[in-house]
Design an enzyme around this catalytic site. Structure first.
Site, PDB file in Angstrom:
ATOM      1  N   ASP A   1       0.832  -1.197   0.000  1.00  0.00           N
ATOM      2  CA  ASP A   1       0.000   0.000   0.000  1.00  0.00           C
ATOM      3  C   ASP A   1       0.872   1.254   0.000  1.00  0.00           C
ATOM      4  O   ASP A   1       2.079   1.190   0.227  1.00  0.00           O
ATOM      5  CB  ASP A   1      -0.931  -0.006   1.203  1.00  0.00           C
ATOM      6  CG  ASP A   1      -0.169   0.168   2.487  1.00  0.00           C
ATOM      7  OD1 ASP A   1       0.456  -0.803   2.926  1.00  0.00           O
ATOM      8  OD2 ASP A   1      -0.159   1.295   3.039  1.00  0.00           O
TER       9      ASP A   1
ATOM     10  N   TYR B   1       8.012  -9.033   7.453  1.00  0.00           N
ATOM     11  CA  TYR B   1       7.683  -7.624   7.652  1.00  0.00           C
ATOM     12  C   TYR B   1       8.260  -7.117   8.975  1.00  0.00           C
ATOM     13  O   TYR B   1       8.417  -7.894   9.928  1.00  0.00           O
ATOM     14  CB  TYR B   1       6.162  -7.426   7.704  1.00  0.00           C
ATOM     15  CG  TYR B   1       5.445  -7.704   6.413  1.00  0.00           C
ATOM     16  CD1 TYR B   1       5.252  -6.711   5.468  1.00  0.00           C
ATOM     17  CD2 TYR B   1       4.950  -8.988   6.137  1.00  0.00           C
ATOM     18  CE1 TYR B   1       4.591  -6.968   4.284  1.00  0.00           C
ATOM     19  CE2 TYR B   1       4.290  -9.253   4.961  1.00  0.00           C
ATOM     20  CZ  TYR B   1       4.108  -8.242   4.027  1.00  0.00           C
ATOM     21  OH  TYR B   1       3.462  -8.506   2.862  1.00  0.00           O
TER      22      TYR B   1
END
Length: 397
Positions: free
Chosen positions: A110, A138
């Site tokens: 995103d 992540y």
């Protein structure tokens, strides 16, 4: 302080929809823009203005790009860019005259997220389907005590709660509870389709749609730092995992709510942040004619797949879509049904990807397992034959 909770994860990395990881060629086919804190899908909303580029698009006199660049680019996506912005910029950079190569991304980030964004260039777009099982890593920052409608920092605040009563041990214990196979309910602000319509459209209309949870795997969750309401953690997960939903679920378990505050993808499959390149570096490489140094060969990216070497006669048959001979399959040993296989010549030229098929029962007998040709790769002449550009061209021949 650091707590590590780890679980061994198999090769598939979890069982979720293959469509969760898609490829976009030039434009995103009407898909919504990227979703905050999401490992895969996209939606349209709240994208920040694009940061200024360090250089304007290079014209043909300023760049040197081969007519058919092929391979993967490991891009370090900057904050504020959508995945489509990166694809569009790279297509512009690699354009030669009126021709633009196919460029797609594998796994959406995103606008507010940063880090590894794999791009496939040219004929590498044909093998994107074999990367859908990639797991990812992540670094996420979770903010406790605040719930939002999008489960991230871009959404509308729904409620707040005090967190003074929570100690580090409670927070770490809550995080540890999510390691292993878990069920995630796709957030309403997501591109997951229910009844043929993406959930984000219903969410924008103020509706809540009933949806089924999805199986994902959190193979590692390491709490790195707790600074007031902000919890920094490393997460290794299977495809289709929503990191923002993970944060929201941890907050619910603690009874205070939470949302994703910041996200950086540090690994996708074999591609790591340490090896990722910036847009500035790519622009400089195009200008200097050294773009090939950044293109990762298809065979290297697919190195986790088993490989079989074939002679030139067999290679030519493979390039016309004819399955591997039974003697070649038998020599490979046992292959799980559905296993993708790299097929290369003895010169180590990758020419196709096949798929292992189990033997079929016919009456009282069972046929031998086979490897059917699924994707023929257009590369360059190999020996005395040339790989055609697509299966359809081969069959027409």
């Amino acid at each position: 302080m650091s707590q590590i909770v780890r679980m061994a994860m198999g090769g598939s990395g979890g069982s979720v929809e293959p469509s969760a990881m898609g490829i976009v060629k030039g434009r995103e086919s009407g898909a919504p823009r990227a979703l905050p804190g999401e490992a895969e899908p996209e939606r349209g909303s709240m994208a920040k203005p694009l940061p200024s580029r360090s250089a304007s698009p290079l014209d043909s006199s300023e760049r040197s790009v081969r007519a058919d660049p092929v391979g993967f680019l490991n891009m370090n996506k900057p904050v504020g860019w959508t995945s489509h912005d990166v694809v569009a910029r790279v297509r512009t950079l690699l354009r030669t005259g009126a021709a633009s190569p196919k460029v797609g991304h594998v796994g959406t980030l995103d606008p507010s997220a940063t880090g590894v964004l794999p791009l496939c260039v040219g004929k590498a777009t044909k093998v994107a389907q074999y990367l859908i099982e990639w797991d990812k890593s992540y670094r996420a920052v979770m903010k406790l005590g605040e719930r939002t409608d999008t489960q991230d920092a871009t959404g509308k605040q729904l409620e707040t709660a005090g967190i003074a009563h929570l100690d580090h041990a409670q927070i770490e214990s809550a995080c540890a509870a999510f390691v292993g196979p878990i069920q995630q309910l796709p957030p309403m602000y997501s591109a997951v389709k229910v009844g043929g319509a993406p959930l984000y459209k219903a969410a924008r209309a103020g509706l809540v749609v009933e949806r089924a949870p999805r199986a994902v795997v959190i193979s590692l969750l390491r709490v790195l730092e707790i600074d007031g309401a902000l919890v920094t953690m490393d997460v290794d997960c299977s495809k289709g995992t929503y990191i923002r939903t993970l944060c929201a679920d941890i907050g619910d378990r603690l009874g205070v709510g939470a949302h994703l505050f910041r996200l950086e993808r540090r690994r996708a499959g074999s591609l790591t942040l340490d090896g990722a390149i910036t847009m500035d570096e790519l622009e400089a490489a195009v200008a200097s004619g050294s773009i090939e140094s950044f293109l990762i060969p298809i065979d290297r990216v697919l190195s986790d797949l088993p490989q079989v070497l074939v002679d030139e006669v067999t290679a030519e048959r493979v390039c016309h879509g004819i399955p591997l001979p039974s003697r070649v399959v038998a020599a490979m040993g046992s292959l799980p049904a559905g296993q993708a296989v790299r097929i290369a010549t003895h010169a180590r030229e990758l020419i196709a990807i096949g798929r292992a098929q189990p033997g079929e029962r016919s009456g009282t007998s069972t046929t031998a397992p086979s490897v059917r040709i699924e994707t023929v790769l257009a590369v360059r002449p190999v020996g005395e034959f040339r790989v055609e550009t697509s299966m359809s061209q081969q069959r027409r021949g």
